[in-house]
Design a protein around this motif. Structure first.
Motif, PDB file in Angstrom:
ATOM      1  N   PRO A  89      -0.655  41.553  35.826  1.00 42.97           N
ATOM      2  CA  PRO A  89      -1.997  41.360  35.397  1.00 42.97           C
ATOM      3  C   PRO A  89      -2.630  42.454  34.505  1.00 42.97           C
ATOM      4  CG  PRO A  89      -2.087  42.520  37.636  1.00 42.97           C
ATOM      5  CD  PRO A  89      -0.717  42.207  37.345  1.00 42.97           C
ATOM      6  N   PHE A  90      -2.887  42.327  33.073  1.00 43.95           N
ATOM      7  CA  PHE A  90      -2.944  42.990  32.135  1.00 43.95           C
ATOM      8  C   PHE A  90      -4.502  43.776  32.147  1.00 43.95           C
ATOM      9  CE2 PHE A  90      -3.427  43.815  27.246  1.00 43.95           C
ATOM     10  CZ  PHE A  90      -2.560  44.974  27.341  1.00 43.95           C
ATOM     11  N   ALA A  91      -4.962  44.747  32.669  1.00 38.70           N
ATOM     12  CA  ALA A  91      -5.986  45.340  32.984  1.00 38.70           C
ATOM     13  C   ALA A  91      -6.922  45.134  31.845  1.00 38.70           C
ATOM     14  CB  ALA A  91      -6.159  46.718  33.239  1.00 38.70           C
ATOM     15  N   PRO A  92      -6.675  45.281  30.571  1.00 38.47           N
ATOM     16  CA  PRO A  92      -8.153  45.297  29.545  1.00 38.47           C
ATOM     17  C   PRO A  92      -8.509  43.770  29.590  1.00 38.47           C
ATOM     18  CG  PRO A  92      -6.063  46.475  28.755  1.00 38.47           C
ATOM     19  CD  PRO A  92      -5.627  46.002  30.140  1.00 38.47           C
ATOM     20  N   ALA A  93      -7.766  42.725  29.718  1.00 43.61           N
ATOM     21  CA  ALA A  93      -8.303  41.408  29.580  1.00 43.61           C
ATOM     22  C   ALA A  93      -8.885  41.163  30.640  1.00 43.61           C
ATOM     23  CB  ALA A  93      -6.901  40.404  29.324  1.00 43.61           C
ATOM     24  N   TRP A  94      -8.680  41.579  32.034  1.00 44.65           N
ATOM     25  CA  TRP A  94      -9.233  41.226  33.021  1.00 44.65           C
ATOM     26  C   TRP A  94     -10.684  41.782  33.164  1.00 44.65           C
ATOM     27  CZ3 TRP A  94      -7.561  38.643  37.975  1.00 44.65           C
ATOM     28  CH2 TRP A  94      -6.377  37.968  37.772  1.00 44.65           C
TER      29      TRP A  94
ATOM     30  N   GLY B 372      -3.228  48.930  43.210  1.00 44.34           N
ATOM     31  CA  GLY B 372      -4.263  48.520  42.255  1.00 44.34           C
ATOM     32  C   GLY B 372      -3.947  48.283  40.895  1.00 44.34           C
ATOM     33  N   VAL B 373      -5.016  48.228  40.065  1.00 46.60           N
ATOM     34  CA  VAL B 373      -5.118  47.895  38.711  1.00 46.60           C
ATOM     35  C   VAL B 373      -6.037  48.521  37.998  1.00 46.60           C
ATOM     36  CG1 VAL B 373      -5.065  46.131  36.722  1.00 46.60           C
ATOM     37  CG2 VAL B 373      -4.381  45.285  38.990  1.00 46.60           C
ATOM     38  N   GLN B 374      -5.577  49.276  36.906  1.00 49.99           N
ATOM     39  CA  GLN B 374      -6.533  50.203  36.275  1.00 49.99           C
ATOM     40  C   GLN B 374      -6.118  50.330  34.755  1.00 49.99           C
ATOM     41  OE1 GLN B 374      -6.182  54.179  37.578  1.00 49.99           O
ATOM     42  NE2 GLN B 374      -7.802  54.898  37.094  1.00 49.99           N
ATOM     43  N   ALA B 375      -7.112  50.064  33.917  1.00 48.23           N
ATOM     44  CA  ALA B 375      -7.028  50.252  32.485  1.00 48.23           C
ATOM     45  C   ALA B 375      -6.872  51.445  32.092  1.00 48.23           C
ATOM     46  CB  ALA B 375      -8.289  49.395  31.820  1.00 48.23           C
ATOM     47  N   HIS B 379      -3.060  52.198  23.199  1.00 43.12           N
ATOM     48  CA  HIS B 379      -2.651  50.900  22.505  1.00 43.12           C
ATOM     49  C   HIS B 379      -1.949  50.215  22.795  1.00 43.12           C
ATOM     50  CE1 HIS B 379      -6.190  51.571  19.543  1.00 43.12           C
ATOM     51  NE2 HIS B 379      -6.055  52.992  19.569  1.00 43.12           N
ATOM     52  N   ARG B 380      -0.755  50.842  23.328  1.00 43.69           N
ATOM     53  CA  ARG B 380       0.497  50.015  23.466  1.00 43.69           C
ATOM     54  C   ARG B 380       0.276  49.359  24.680  1.00 43.69           C
ATOM     55  NH1 ARG B 380       4.161  55.215  24.235  1.00 43.69           N
ATOM     56  NH2 ARG B 380       2.100  56.137  24.711  1.00 43.69           N
ATOM     57  N   PRO B 381       0.416  47.948  24.655  1.00 43.54           N
ATOM     58  CA  PRO B 381       0.108  47.143  25.822  1.00 43.54           C
ATOM     59  C   PRO B 381       0.947  47.778  27.243  1.00 43.54           C
ATOM     60  CG  PRO B 381       0.943  45.821  24.183  1.00 43.54           C
ATOM     61  CD  PRO B 381       1.094  47.045  23.636  1.00 43.54           C
ATOM     62  N   GLU B 382       2.234  48.244  27.062  1.00 42.46           N
ATOM     63  CA  GLU B 382       2.925  48.614  28.219  1.00 42.46           C
ATOM     64  C   GLU B 382       2.167  49.785  29.071  1.00 42.46           C
ATOM     65  OE1 GLU B 382       4.118  48.353  25.285  1.00 42.46           O
ATOM     66  OE2 GLU B 382       6.270  47.567  25.151  1.00 42.46           O
ATOM     67  N   CYS B 383       1.513  50.492  28.280  1.00 47.13           N
ATOM     68  CA  CYS B 383       0.675  51.854  28.929  1.00 47.13           C
ATOM     69  C   CYS B 383      -0.794  51.586  29.027  1.00 47.13           C
ATOM     70  CB  CYS B 383       0.899  52.746  27.969  1.00 47.13           C
ATOM     71  SG  CYS B 383       2.471  53.149  27.474  1.00 47.13           S
ATOM     72  N   ALA B 384      -1.034  50.232  28.731  1.00 54.76           N
ATOM     73  CA  ALA B 384      -2.909  50.069  28.991  1.00 54.76           C
ATOM     74  C   ALA B 384      -3.101  49.654  30.214  1.00 54.76           C
ATOM     75  CB  ALA B 384      -3.142  49.138  27.929  1.00 54.76           C
ATOM     76  N   SER B 385      -2.165  49.193  31.141  1.00 53.07           N
ATOM     77  CA  SER B 385      -2.433  48.991  32.335  1.00 53.07           C
ATOM     78  C   SER B 385      -1.625  49.586  33.412  1.00 53.07           C
ATOM     79  CB  SER B 385      -2.192  47.225  32.261  1.00 53.07           C
ATOM     80  OG  SER B 385      -2.639  46.590  33.410  1.00 53.07           O
ATOM     81  N   LEU B 386      -2.338  49.993  34.275  1.00 51.30           N
ATOM     82  CA  LEU B 386      -1.561  51.109  35.420  1.00 51.30           C
ATOM     83  C   LEU B 386      -1.583  50.584  36.383  1.00 51.30           C
ATOM     84  CD1 LEU B 386      -2.871  54.762  34.033  1.00 51.30           C
ATOM     85  CD2 LEU B 386      -0.950  53.434  33.357  1.00 51.30           C
ATOM     86  N   SER B 387      -0.703  51.019  37.554  1.00 45.07           N
ATOM     87  CA  SER B 387      -0.816  50.519  38.793  1.00 45.07           C
ATOM     88  C   SER B 387      -0.816  51.523  39.871  1.00 45.07           C
ATOM     89  CB  SER B 387       0.562  49.607  39.040  1.00 45.07           C
ATOM     90  OG  SER B 387       0.790  48.499  38.115  1.00 45.07           O
ATOM     91  N   PRO B 388      -2.089  52.109  39.908  1.00 49.50           N
ATOM     92  CA  PRO B 388      -2.159  53.147  40.980  1.00 49.50           C
ATOM     93  C   PRO B 388      -1.564  52.594  42.235  1.00 49.50           C
ATOM     94  CG  PRO B 388      -4.275  52.531  40.150  1.00 49.50           C
ATOM     95  CD  PRO B 388      -3.280  51.821  39.538  1.00 49.50           C
ATOM     96  N   PRO B 389      -1.238  53.698  43.159  1.00 47.95           N
ATOM     97  CA  PRO B 389      -0.852  53.253  44.482  1.00 47.95           C
ATOM     98  C   PRO B 389      -1.896  53.005  45.273  1.00 47.95           C
ATOM     99  CG  PRO B 389       0.116  55.505  44.060  1.00 47.95           C
ATOM    100  CD  PRO B 389      -0.587  55.120  42.658  1.00 47.95           C
ATOM    101  N   ASP B 390      -2.911  53.596  45.219  1.00 51.31           N
ATOM    102  CA  ASP B 390      -4.064  53.752  46.096  1.00 51.31           C
ATOM    103  C   ASP B 390      -5.479  53.834  45.480  1.00 51.31           C
ATOM    104  OD1 ASP B 390      -5.719  53.436  47.981  1.00 51.31           O
ATOM    105  OD2 ASP B 390      -5.793  55.599  48.486  1.00 51.31           O
ATOM    106  N   MET B 391      -6.006  52.830  45.303  1.00 51.90           N
ATOM    107  CA  MET B 391      -7.309  52.817  44.389  1.00 51.90           C
ATOM    108  C   MET B 391      -8.523  52.998  45.182  1.00 51.90           C
ATOM    109  SD  MET B 391      -7.771  51.788  41.259  1.00 51.90           S
ATOM    110  CE  MET B 391      -8.705  51.146  40.012  1.00 51.90           C
ATOM    111  N   VAL B 402     -10.984  49.936  23.248  1.00 57.04           N
ATOM    112  CA  VAL B 402     -11.315  50.231  21.942  1.00 57.04           C
ATOM    113  C   VAL B 402     -11.377  48.581  21.450  1.00 57.04           C
ATOM    114  CG1 VAL B 402     -10.234  52.486  21.683  1.00 57.04           C
ATOM    115  CG2 VAL B 402      -8.932  50.610  22.146  1.00 57.04           C
ATOM    116  N   ALA B 403     -12.101  48.439  20.171  1.00 57.87           N
ATOM    117  CA  ALA B 403     -11.994  47.187  19.611  1.00 57.87           C
ATOM    118  C   ALA B 403     -10.638  46.868  19.218  1.00 57.87           C
ATOM    119  CB  ALA B 403     -12.808  47.473  18.404  1.00 57.87           C
ATOM    120  N   HIS B 404     -10.472  45.538  19.738  1.00 61.97           N
ATOM    121  CA  HIS B 404      -8.907  45.131  19.389  1.00 61.97           C
ATOM    122  C   HIS B 404      -9.147  43.676  19.625  1.00 61.97           C
ATOM    123  CE1 HIS B 404      -8.954  44.475  23.777  1.00 61.97           C
ATOM    124  NE2 HIS B 404      -8.863  45.824  23.927  1.00 61.97           N
TER     125      HIS B 404
END
Lengths: 204, 475
Positions: A89-94, B372-375, B379-391, B402-404
Motif C-alpha cells: 500500500p503506497f502511503a501518500p495515495a492512501w 503499520g503504514v507511514q508516509a 520524492h522517491r516512491p520506494e522511500c515515501a512509504s514506510l512499514s514501521p513495526p509497531d504503529m 509535497v505537490a506532485h
C-alpha cells in the motif's frame, strides 16, 4: 381464461404488498458512492458480512470503490487490516484518499492458508472495523468460514478475487464485479434484495 | 478475625502430582537415606493400595506393585511454598512463610476489596484447587491461633476473643502445636485438652517446661504478639518441570507448558506485574538445551494468552533431541497496565482486543508479520512509504505532502519491465530525480498509462533511455 391481467397492471397501483418497505432505511455502512448506495438493499455494504469484489486484472479500481468507506471508518477510529495484500500500500495515495494511516495495519502471511487463518482471526476478534483480504485459491468452504467469522465478529470483510470465479456460487452477502471498459460496477448478488439489472457507472 | 492460615498438608506431593498428566494414578514420594528408603507421602490411590507414610520402600514394593515413585526433595517443597506465597501476596500485603507447610496472611485489610470472608475464602479455595494444592483454611484473631486451629479444623472462621478461647480450649493436646516431648509429657500428666493446660499454674509450667512453651501459649491467646517475617516477592520468575519421560514432539510439551504459563500468570497477578519477555528452555539428555525466547510488544499477564503465545513459538521449534525437562524464566517483569476499554463497546462481548490479536498473529506468522503504514517525505516512491513495526496510534500531524502528480494505491516492491503493446499515456511525464546523496540515485520520468485491457498503471522510463517499467497500479 377470460381475464388475463398483465402483472404490471397489478403492481402499478401498489395494491399488492410486495414484502419490502418502499423506503429502505439508510444504510449504516454507506459505500460513499451515491449511485451504488441507491441500488444496494441495505443502502450500503451489508453489515457484519463478507463482500466480494471481482476484478478482471490488477489496476482497475477496487481501491477507488473501497477508499471512501475505509476513510470514513479510519477517521471514526476503527482499525483497518490488510491481510497479505498483493502489493505494497503506497502511503501518500492512501492518505490522499482520506485514510488515517495510523489506523491502517498490514499483516504479512507466507502462504495462502496462513492468510486465510489471519483473516479469520482478525474478523472473529471484533477489534477491527474492516478487514481486506485477497484469497487466491480460496474454495467455497474457506469463504463460508470468512462469512461466519465476519458475522460473529460484526466486522466488514472485503475479499478481492478474480472475475474468473464469478461463475461459481459464493457465500458472500454481496458480489460486485468491477469492469474496466466501460468503467462500471455490476452487482452480481446482493442478499436481501433483487439484483439491480443495470450496471452502475463508476464515479470518483 | 485478622489472620488466615492456609495449611498445605500435602505440599510436596501436590507439587509433584500437579505436573503429572494423571494425578489419580497411584504415586508415592520416597525419602530417607539411600540405605533405608521410606515413603514420605502417598496419594489417595496409593493409600488404597495399602501404602502408608513412613513405610519402608522394600516393604511397600512387597505389598503392592504398579505405583510410581518420585524422590522427595525438601528444596522442591520450599520452592512450592514460596510460589504459593507469591500467589497469596496478591490478596494480602502481609504473607508469612515462617510456619512450616502453611501460609499465614493478614486479611483484615483485604476484606474491603475481596468482599466478606466467606466470599474471599471461596475465592482462595477455588484458585488453590485450580493450582492443584490441597489445603485447609482457618481464620482467627491471631496467626498462631489460626495455625493451631487449622490442625483440627477446615473452614473455621472465628471472630472475637471469647469464641477463640472456646475453640482453642477444646483442642486435643496432640494438635496444639507443642513440641513432641511436651505433648507427651502433658498426655502422661493426664491432660487431654488445651483448656486443662491453661488451668495449670503458670510458674509450675515455667519450671517444668522450656521457655518456648509459655511463649507459644501466650502467642496463641494473643497476649503476646508474634513477630512474623513478611514475604517479599522476588524480582524474577523461574520454574522448571522435569518430565520424567522423553518428549519427542512439541505436542507432548503442551501439558507442562500450560502449567508453566498458568503459574507465571498467578505469580504476575500476585505481584501486579506483567511480563514482556520470557524464555522457555528445553533440556535434552545430551548437548545444550534449546532456548525459545517469547517476546511481546506490551506487558501481559493473562494465562490463556501467555500459553497460546508460548505454544505458537514452541510449535515452530525443531527439536534436535528428545526433551527431558522444560523450564520457564522471566527476568523482566514490568508493571502491568491494563488496556483502556470503552464502557459501552459496540463490539460483541467475546471481542479480543487488538493487542492480543496482534500477538497471536505474530506468534504464528513471525515477529515482523504485522506492521503499520507511514508516509515519509521523500520524492522517491520506494522511500515515501514506510512499514514501521509497531504503529503508535497517533493523529496525523502536519501534512508532509509535497505537490506532485497522481500517485497509485498499490506499489510494486520492485519495478518490473512492462510487457505488451505500447500503453496510452494519460498523464506525465513527471520527473523524479533524487537520492544522489545516499546511493539510491533515481532519475525517472513517471507516466500514468492506460494498458490495453483498461488497467491504469504507474510506469516510468529511466532518464537517458530504456523501456517502460511498471511500478504501481491505480486500483
Amino acid at each position: 381464461m377470460g381475464a388475463v391481467v398483465a402483472i404490471d397492471a397489478l403492481l402499478q397501483p401498489q395494491r399488492v404488498w410486495r414484502g419490502r418497505p418502499a423506503a429502505a432505511p439508510a444504510g449504516a455502512q454507506p459505500t460513499g458512492h451515491a449511485g451504488l448506495d441507491a441500488v444496494l438493499p441495505s443502502g450500503g455494504w451489508p453489515e457484519a458480512a463478507l463482500s466480494e469484489l471481482l476484478i478482471p486484472a490488477d489496476g482497475v479500481g477496487e481501491l477507488q470503490l473501497l477508499w471512501p468507506t475505509l476513510a470514513r471508518l479510519s477517521q471514526a477510529g476503527e482499525r483497518i487490516v490488510l491481510v497479505a495484500p498483493p502489493y505494497l500500500p503506497f502511503a501518500p495515495a492512501w492518505r490522499q484518499a482520506g485514510v488515517d494511516l495510523g489506523r491502517l495495519q498490514v499483516v504479512r502471511a507466507g502462504t495462502s492458508r496462513d492468510a486465510l487463518w489471519a483473516t479469520e482471526q482478525c474478523l472473529r476478534s471484533g477489534s477491527c472495523g474492516a478487514v481486506l483480504c485477497w484469497p487466491l485459491g480460496a474454495d467455497d468452504r474457506a469463504l463460508r468460514r470468512l462469512q461466519v467469522a465476519a458475522a460473529s465478529g460484526r466486522t466488514l470483510a472485503f475479499a478481492t478475487r478474480s472475475l474468473a470465479v464469478a461463475i461459481h456460487p459464493s457465500p458472500a452477502a454481496l458480489r460486485i464485479a468491477i469492469d474496466a471498459a466501460p468503467a462500471q460496477w455490476r452487482v452480481l448478488k446482493c442478499r436481501g434484495g433483487a439484483v439491480p439489472a443495470q450496471p452502475i457507472p463508476r464515479t470518483g | 478475625m485478622r489472620w488466615a492460615c492456609i495449611l498445605l498438608p500435602h505440599l510436596a506431593l501436590d507439587g509433584v502430582l500437579r505436573r503429572c498428566a494423571d494425578p489419580h494414578a497411584p504415586r508415592a514420594l520416597v525419602g530417607g537415606s539411600s540405605q533405608r528408603r521410606m515413603l514420605h507421602a502417598v496419594n489417595p490411590a496409593a493409600r488404597a493400595l495399602g501404602l502408608r507414610r513412613g513405610m519402608v520402600l522394600t516393604a511397600a514394593q512387597a505389598l503392592a506393585r504398579g505405583f510410581a515413585t518420585d524422590a522427595y526433595r525438601p528444596e522442591e517443597e520450599g520452592r512450592w511454598h514460596r510460589f504459593l506465597a507469591a500467589w497469596a501476596y496478591g490478596y494480602s500485603s502481609q504473607v508469612s512463610l515462617q510456619l512450616p507447610q502453611a501460609l499465614v496472611l493478614e486479611i483484615q485489610g483485604s476484606l474491603g476489596l475481596f468482599g466478606p470472608w466467606p466470599r474471599f475464602e471461596a475465592r482462595l479455595r477455588e484458585e488453590l484447587a485450580a493450582l492443584g494444592f490441597r489445603h485447609r483454611i482457618v481464620a482467627a484473631p491471631n496467626p498462631v491461633a489460626a495455625r493451631v486451629l487449622a490442625n483440627a479444623h477446615d473452614g473455621l472462621a472465628i471472630e472475637g476473643d471469647a469464641p477463640m478461647r472456646r475453640a482453642l480450649g477444646q483442642l486435643p493436646i496432640q494438635r496444639a502445636g507443642f513440641a513432641p516431648d511436651a505433648a507427651t509429657a502433658f498426655a502422661r500428666m493426664g491432660l487431654r485438652t488445651l483448656r486443662q493446660v491453661w488451668a495449670l499454674p503458670r510458674d509450675g509450667l515455667a519450671r517444668r517446661f522450656p521457655r518456648e512453651l509459655l511463649l507459644h501459649l501466650d502467642a496463641m491467646l494473643g497476649e503476646r504478639e508474634l513477630a512474623l517475617e513478611s514475604y517479599r516477592p522476588p524480582d524474577r520468575f523461574d520454574l522448571r518441570i522435569e518430565l520424567g519421560h522423553e518428549a519427542e514432539s512439541s505436542q507432548a510439551l503442551l501439558f507442562p507448558l500450560r502449567r508453566l504459563t498458568a503459574d507465571l500468570a498467578a505469580f504476575l497477578a500476585g505481584r501486579d506485574g506483567g511480563v514482556q519477555r520470557f524464555e522457555l528452555q528445553l533440556e535434552h539428555d545430551r548437548g545444550a538445551g534449546t532456548r525459545v525466547p517469547v517476546g511481546l510488544l506490551t506487558p501481559e499477564r493473562d494465562a490463556a494468552l501467555l500459553f497460546e503465545l508460548a505454544r505458537g513459538r514452541l510449535e515452530q521449534v525443531q527439536l534436535p533431541a528428545p526433551v527431558r525437562a522444560i523450564a520457564l524464566g522471566a527476568a523482566e517483569l514490568p508493571p502491568f497496565v491494563p488496556v483502556h476499554r470503552e464502557l459501552f463497546d459496540p463490539r460483541p462481548q467475546q471481542a479480543m482486543p487488538w493487542e492480543s490479536l496482534r500477538e497471536r498473529l505474530r506468534a504464528r506468522l513471525g515477529e515482523d508479520a504485522v506492521h503499520g503504514v507511514q508516509a515519509h517525505a521523500d520524492h522517491r516512491p520506494e522511500c515515501a512509504s514506510l512499514s514501521p513495526p509497531d504503529m503508535p496510534t497517533r493523529r496525523e500531524g502536519v501534512s508532509t505532502d509535497v505537490a506532485h502528480g497522481p500517485r497509485p494505491g498499490w506499489l510494486l516492491a520492485k519495478p518490473v519491465p512492462l510487457r505488451g503493446p505500447m500503453p496510452r499515456l494519460l498523464a506525465g511525464p513527471e520527473r523524479i530525480e533524487s537520492g544522489w546523496w545516499d546511493g539510491g540515485d533515481v532519475r525517472r520520468d513517471y507516466y500514468l498509462a492506460r494498458l490495453a485491457d483498461g488497467q491504469d498503471a504507474w510506469v516510468f522510463r529511466p532518464v537517458g533511455g530504456g523501456g517502460f517499467m511498471l511500478h504501481g497500479w491505480f486500483a
